[in-house]
Every structure is written in C-alpha cells, then in structure tokens.
Design an enzyme around this catalytic site. Structure first.
Site, PDB file in Angstrom:
ATOM      1  N   HIS A 154      -3.421  85.045  94.159  1.00 21.38           N
ATOM      2  CA  HIS A 154      -4.617  85.759  94.495  1.00 21.38           C
ATOM      3  C   HIS A 154      -4.740  85.718  96.141  1.00 21.38           C
ATOM      4  O   HIS A 154      -4.142  85.053  96.847  1.00 21.38           O
ATOM      5  CB  HIS A 154      -5.941  84.930  94.000  1.00 21.38           C
ATOM      6  CG  HIS A 154      -6.222  83.469  94.660  1.00 21.38           C
ATOM      7  ND1 HIS A 154      -5.555  82.442  94.322  1.00 21.38           N
ATOM      8  CD2 HIS A 154      -7.197  83.128  95.622  1.00 21.38           C
ATOM      9  CE1 HIS A 154      -6.017  81.379  95.102  1.00 21.38           C
ATOM     10  NE2 HIS A 154      -6.957  82.031  95.806  1.00 21.38           N
TER      11      HIS A 154
ATOM     12  N   HIS B 202      -3.096  79.808  91.140  1.00 22.29           N
ATOM     13  CA  HIS B 202      -3.069  81.329  90.575  1.00 22.29           C
ATOM     14  C   HIS B 202      -2.932  82.273  91.560  1.00 22.29           C
ATOM     15  O   HIS B 202      -3.594  82.501  92.464  1.00 22.29           O
ATOM     16  CB  HIS B 202      -4.231  81.596  89.606  1.00 22.29           C
ATOM     17  CG  HIS B 202      -4.315  82.790  88.699  1.00 22.29           C
ATOM     18  ND1 HIS B 202      -4.201  82.661  87.301  1.00 22.29           N
ATOM     19  CD2 HIS B 202      -4.069  83.886  89.124  1.00 22.29           C
ATOM     20  CE1 HIS B 202      -4.306  83.696  86.967  1.00 22.29           C
ATOM     21  NE2 HIS B 202      -3.989  84.635  87.785  1.00 22.29           N
TER      22      HIS B 202
ATOM     23  N   CYS C  56      -7.763  76.831  84.561  1.00 26.53           N
ATOM     24  CA  CYS C  56      -7.608  77.608  85.928  1.00 26.53           C
ATOM     25  C   CYS C  56      -8.750  78.526  85.880  1.00 26.53           C
ATOM     26  O   CYS C  56      -8.894  79.460  84.922  1.00 26.53           O
ATOM     27  CB  CYS C  56      -6.273  78.489  86.147  1.00 26.53           C
ATOM     28  SG  CYS C  56      -6.379  79.667  87.253  1.00 26.53           S
TER      29      CYS C  56
END
Lengths: 34, 329
Positions: free
Chosen positions: B149, B147, B32
C-alpha cells in the site's frame, strides 16, 4: 476506470476502483506471459 | 487533538497528531486491516471479499477535514493552526503477500490512473495546496503494515522539501527562462553515466547529488508539471518504468528492496506551472546487501548527507541487473 465511493460505518469514505482491460493492456499481458 | 505548530527558526510547520500513537502496528497475517473482509471473518477496512484497487481515508490521519481543535493556544511567536487536510491510504492489491515486482504491468497502469485521479480530486479542494503521494516500503523504513500500500497526504501548505525545490526552479526559470529540472535532465542525458532506464516519456537515473547509495529519480522527459497533464501514453510509460525499476531493485540482492518513494509535482494552489516538473524520488535505506544507511549526526543534525559510494558506479550496477525480458519501453 470506474469509481464506487461508499461511506464506511464510522463516516470515512472508501473508493473501489475497477478497470476494464483494453486492447493495449491485453497485448501487454500477452507479451508478459510469453 | 492535533494541530500545526510553526517552528519560527526553521520556518516550517510541524504536525502534532497524538491519536496516531496507538495505530495498528504489525498485526499478524490473519488480522490485516488492509485485506478484503472474508465471509464470517473479522471486519477489515475493506468491506468486500475482493477488490482491485482501493483508496480510503486513513483511520489515524495526521491531517483531517474538518480539522480537530488544537491542543494548545498559539502565541505571537509560536503560531498554531488547524491540521486541516486529507490523508488517504491506497491499496495496491488485495493480496496480502503481493510483491509488486512480480505483478503484471496492468497493475502499475491501474495504480498510475488511481494516483492521477486522487491528485485531481484532492487538488481541486480549496484548502489543499499540495497533494503528496508516497510509499513507505519495508520494516527498515518503519512500515507498520506489510500489505502492499501507499499513502496520500493532501497538505494545506507546500511542504518544505518541495517548496525548496520549487524555489530553486523558480529562480532558475526567472534567470534562464527554463525549468531547472529540464536542465538537470539535459545534463544527465548528455553525461549518461548515471542513467539506468529510459523510455519515450520518462528517464530513471541516480542523481549526480544522490544522498542514498541506490537513490533513483524518475523524471518526465518533457516539461510535465503534474499528473493532470499526463497523456495515456505517459500513464503507460510511467507504469512501465516503475515496474522495471522495482524489478531491478528486488533483483539486486534478491530480496524485496525497501524504500521510501516520494512523488513531487506541481502544487495545487495555482502556482508553479513553468517551474514544477513531475518526478519521483526513491530513497532505499540499504547501502550494501546487508548494511543500512542511518540518518545520523550529519544528516539529522546538520542536514548534510554523506554518500559512501559513487553514483556513477551504482548506476552501472543497477543497469547490469537483468530485467528478465520485461518491456519498459
């Protein structure tokens, strides 16, 4: 709130934001933990 | 190569950004780019072993400063302009598997402060007319990195949806001497059926004219043009109502609810003080527990949305979702 701006290897910028927990946030956290 | 291409028929800009075709697409968990860089591990975007909140320039930006040369020349009819602007990525947490509805209120408070800071800093640049803060959440809306964001697009023009809102509000202000959003909020509070959450500074509601089944708008209760005008209490109250709404969304069908989140506020070209009103719009694609709303013929080809549900009933459904003791007031 503090900002730390750095330059990445490829020239782009990145900003780290850091925070000190203030009194109100401590109270909010205690309320949530309960 | 990228540039702005003017559509003389719809009268708006289209950004071409061919370098974005090869951007990172659903990497495995151990690859990631938004996670901290582990000691001895492959370098990610963040060269630190941990972080609280981070903002960085997008590696695959749609707008850049300085802008690249256009790939084509324009003509009298087909104007071409430089794709100048700034695109940033905002990392909400260092935890790859972080779920925002389970984060403490303090994380949302920090995020609001970061958004405020970005709005002010990017908006102060003379080539930026609009700072657009948004979040694409979930594979269903096309998210390529899991992730938690969001992003910021600082445009050199006011984008068309915002421009249309502001045009309506400006005309209303010129005729009635009042902001249109303030008027809408007044009507919603008087009616009450579509209100989901309220605190001292903000109100969350499914709008009368909702296009998506669970579309929610969060309005500032006072005439508040932008983040630049927020008090500390308003920062805290926005964080609280955001967390509460996201908790409701995630509890509705007991899965992390995908959505597009769009923050609409005053442009940074000096216009709109009297008729810009800070608000956030959420467009969740799920219309039931297991059915998605697709933007098909009427929406995409004619710009007319069809909502298969009644906003009043869906608001009642969201009101009934328990917040498990979360204090959003």
């Amino acid at each position: 709130m503090k900002k730390n701006k750095i330059k990445k290897d490829d020239g782009r910028y990145l900003i780290y934001y850091t925070f000190e927990e203030n009194q109100e946030e401590k109270k909010d956290k205690e309320k949530e933990d309960k | 190569m990228s540039e702005l291409r003017w559509d003389p028929i719809r009268r708006d800009w289209v950004i071409t950004a061919t370098h974005r075709q090869n951007r990172t697409f659903k990497p495995p968990k151990d690859y990631c780019p938004l996670c901290p860089t582990e000691e001895g591990g492959f370098p990610t975007e963040v060269p630190a072993e941990d972080y609280d909140l981070v903002v960085f320039e997008n590696k695959f930006p749609s707008l850049q400063s300085p802008p690249p040369e256009p790939a084509v020349e324009g003509s009298n009819l087909y104007q071409v302009d430089l794709a100048q602007g700034i695109c940033e990525v905002v990392l909400f947490t260092s935890q790859h598997d972080g779920v925002m509805s389970k984060e403490p209120l303090s994380r949302f408070q920090k995020l609001v402060k970061v958004w405020k800071d970005r709005y002010r800093e990017l908006g102060s640049k003379d080539f930026i007319d609009y700072v657009y803060i948004f979040e694409n959440k979930g594979e269903e809306v096309g998210v390529t990195l899991q992730h938690p964001h969001g992003q910021i697009y600082a445009y050199p023009f006011i984008p068309p949806i915002v421009a249309r809102e502001l045009n309506s509000s400006r005309k209303h202000y010129e005729k009635e001497g009042k902001c249109l959003f303030c008027r809408v909020l007044e009507e919603e509070k008087e009616d009450g059926r579509r209100i989901i959450l309220e605190n001292d500074s903000f109100t969350a509601m499914i709008p009368f004219f909702a296009r998506y089944t669970y579309e929610v708008h969060i309005y500032a209760n006072r005439h508040l043009p932008s983040f630049a005008d927020f008090t500390e209490k308003e920062e805290r109250d926005l964080a609280a109502i955001l967390k509460a709404l996201i908790m409701k969304y995630d509890s509705l069908f007991d899965f992390v609810f995908p959505y597009i989140m769009a923050i609409h506020q005053k442009p940074t070209d000096g216009s709109g003080e009297e008729y810009s009103h800070f608000h956030i719009e959420f467009y969740p694609p799920y219309r039931t527990e297991n059915k998605l709303k697709y933007l098909a013929g009427s929406e995409s080809g004619a710009g007319t949305f069809i909502n298969g549900s009644l906003p009043e009933e869906k608001a009642e459904e969201l009101r009934r979702v328990s917040l498990q003791g979360c204090d959003f007031k």
